[in-house]
Enzyme design. Structure first.
Site, PDB file in Angstrom:
ATOM      1  NE  ARG A 195      -3.755   2.253   0.627  1.00 41.42           N
ATOM      2  CZ  ARG A 195      -5.073   2.233   0.498  1.00 41.42           C
ATOM      3  NH1 ARG A 195      -5.706   1.107   0.321  1.00 41.42           N
ATOM      4  NH2 ARG A 195      -5.762   3.342   0.520  1.00 41.42           N
TER       5      ARG A 195
ATOM      6  CB  ILE B 296      -8.293   5.699   2.730  1.00 35.78           C
ATOM      7  CG1 ILE B 296      -9.661   5.186   3.172  1.00 35.78           C
ATOM      8  CG2 ILE B 296      -7.732   6.694   3.732  1.00 35.78           C
ATOM      9  CD1 ILE B 296     -10.717   6.241   3.308  1.00 35.78           C
ATOM     10  CG  LEU B 297      -6.284   9.907  -1.600  1.00 37.14           C
ATOM     11  CD1 LEU B 297      -6.815  11.292  -1.916  1.00 37.14           C
ATOM     12  CD2 LEU B 297      -5.378   9.395  -2.716  1.00 37.14           C
TER      13      LEU B 297
ATOM     14  CG  ASN C  32     -13.770  12.106   0.490  1.00 37.25           C
ATOM     15  OD1 ASN C  32     -14.323  11.791  -0.566  1.00 37.25           O
ATOM     16  ND2 ASN C  32     -13.474  11.227   1.434  1.00 37.25           N
ATOM     17  CB  THR C  33     -18.152  14.600  -2.144  1.00 34.82           C
ATOM     18  OG1 THR C  33     -19.563  14.577  -2.075  1.00 34.82           O
ATOM     19  CG2 THR C  33     -17.698  13.797  -3.333  1.00 34.82           C
ATOM     20  CG  HIS C  34     -19.856  10.169   3.073  1.00 31.71           C
ATOM     21  ND1 HIS C  34     -19.462   8.914   2.680  1.00 31.71           N
ATOM     22  CD2 HIS C  34     -20.773   9.988   4.050  1.00 31.71           C
ATOM     23  CE1 HIS C  34     -20.113   8.010   3.397  1.00 31.71           C
ATOM     24  NE2 HIS C  34     -20.919   8.630   4.235  1.00 31.71           N
TER      25      HIS C  34
ATOM     26  N   GLY D  68      -8.453   9.123   8.083  1.00 30.26           N
ATOM     27  CA  GLY D  68      -9.549   8.259   8.517  1.00 30.26           C
ATOM     28  C   GLY D  68     -10.581   8.063   7.412  1.00 30.26           C
TER      29      GLY D  68
ATOM     30  CG  ASP E   7     -16.352   8.931   4.669  1.00 34.34           C
ATOM     31  OD1 ASP E   7     -15.734   9.472   3.733  1.00 34.34           O
ATOM     32  OD2 ASP E   7     -17.034   7.905   4.518  1.00 34.34           O
TER      33      ASP E   7
HETATM   34  C1  GRF Z   1     -21.131   9.876  -4.774  1.00 38.26           C
HETATM   35  O1  GRF Z   1     -22.390   9.834  -4.134  1.00 38.26           O
HETATM   36  C2  GRF Z   1     -20.017   9.838  -3.753  1.00 38.26           C
HETATM   37  O2  GRF Z   1     -20.259  10.591  -2.621  1.00 38.26           O
HETATM   38  C3  GRF Z   1     -20.015   8.364  -3.433  1.00 38.26           C
HETATM   39  O3  GRF Z   1     -20.138   7.739  -4.678  1.00 38.26           O
HETATM   40  C4  GRF Z   1     -20.854   8.600  -5.554  1.00 38.26           C
HETATM   41  C5  GRF Z   1     -19.980   8.853  -6.760  1.00 38.26           C
HETATM   42  O4  GRF Z   1     -20.737   9.250  -7.831  1.00 38.26           O
HETATM   43  N1  GRF Z   1     -18.846   7.978  -2.703  1.00 38.26           N
HETATM   44  P1  GRF Z   1     -20.089   9.718  -9.211  1.00 38.26           P
HETATM   45  O5  GRF Z   1     -19.019   8.693  -9.599  1.00 38.26           O
HETATM   46  O6  GRF Z   1     -19.528  11.089  -9.030  1.00 38.26           O
HETATM   47  O7  GRF Z   1     -21.236   9.693 -10.179  1.00 38.26           O
END
Ligand code: GRF
Length: 200
Positions: free
Chosen positions: A66, A93-94, A106-108, A142, A144
């Site tokens: 890794r 995870i980076l 990051n988006t969740h 971590g 998220d």
């Molecule tokens: C998003 O909802 C992201 O938060 C989640 O996976 C989805 C990715 O969607 N981890 P996309 O590849 O941008 O369409």
């Protein structure tokens, strides 16, 4: 000069597409300079190619450790000298080499700290939540757990399944991500403890 963005993807790349679409307007102030992935053959890479954005792929399985992959992905990102890295549906995870070198957003698809991890939508449904949503945060080591930059709520409807709920969340998530990335790049940001403030 537009801020330089490297976007990392693992799947359909609709968040990437929203960033590509927004960056067509010079007043947005952001340019996607490269797209990286941890797998081949995904729509996210095709979206980049159609937008004439260079791509790179580094698969974890091609490295014996890794730590090696962490170094390689950081070096690939660094070649594009980003002001900001966006992990947009990137399912890895980076590691420290990337996190120490660049700010990473990051988006969740859930309202953190509820329902972290790879199944945020499924877990919110299974818990019987009536409201969930999406979170844009700075990445740390971590899962998220990084400081939250922005969140928006999305209702859970009685007949939702994972797919319908995720689609409703993603529509909001794309808009929120585009807004946050633009403001961060144009205005800068500060982090004090866990509190992130956009603007000087
Ligand atoms: C998003 O909802 C992201 O938060 C989640 O996976 C989805 C990715 O969607 N981890 P996309 O590849 O941008 O369409």
């Amino acid at each position: 000069m537009a801020g330089r963005l490297v976007v990392l993807v693992s799947g359909s790349g609709t968040n990437l597409q929203a960033l590509l679409d927004a960056s067509v307007d010079p007043s947005y102030g952001v340019r996607v300079v490269a797209v990286g992935a941890d797998r081949d053959g995904i729509e996210g890479l095709s979206r980049a190619a159609r937008a004439n954005v260079p791509t790179f792929v580094e698969k974890l399985g091609d490295y014996s450790t890794r730590a090696e992959w962490d170094e390689v992905i950081s070096t690939r990102i660094a070649a594009y000298e980003p002001d900001l890295v966006v992990s947009a549906g990137f399912m890895k995870i980076l590691g420290k080499p990337t996190l120490d070198a660049f700010p990473v957003l990051n988006t969740h698809p859930a309202l953190l700290p509820s329902f972290p991890g790879a199944h945020g939508v499924r877990d919110a449904l299974a818990h019987g939540a009536k409201v969930t949503g999406c979170t844009v945060m700075l990445a740390d080591e971590g899962v998220d757990t990084g400081p939250i930059v922005a969140q928006e709520a999305v209702p859970v409807l009685p007949d939702d399944d994972e797919a319908t709920l995720h689609e409703r969340i993603k529509a909001v998530e794309r808009r929120l991500l585009v807004d946050v990335v633009g403001r961060m790049v144009r205005e800068g940001w500060t982090v004090s403890g866990r509190t992130v403030r956009i603007g000087k």
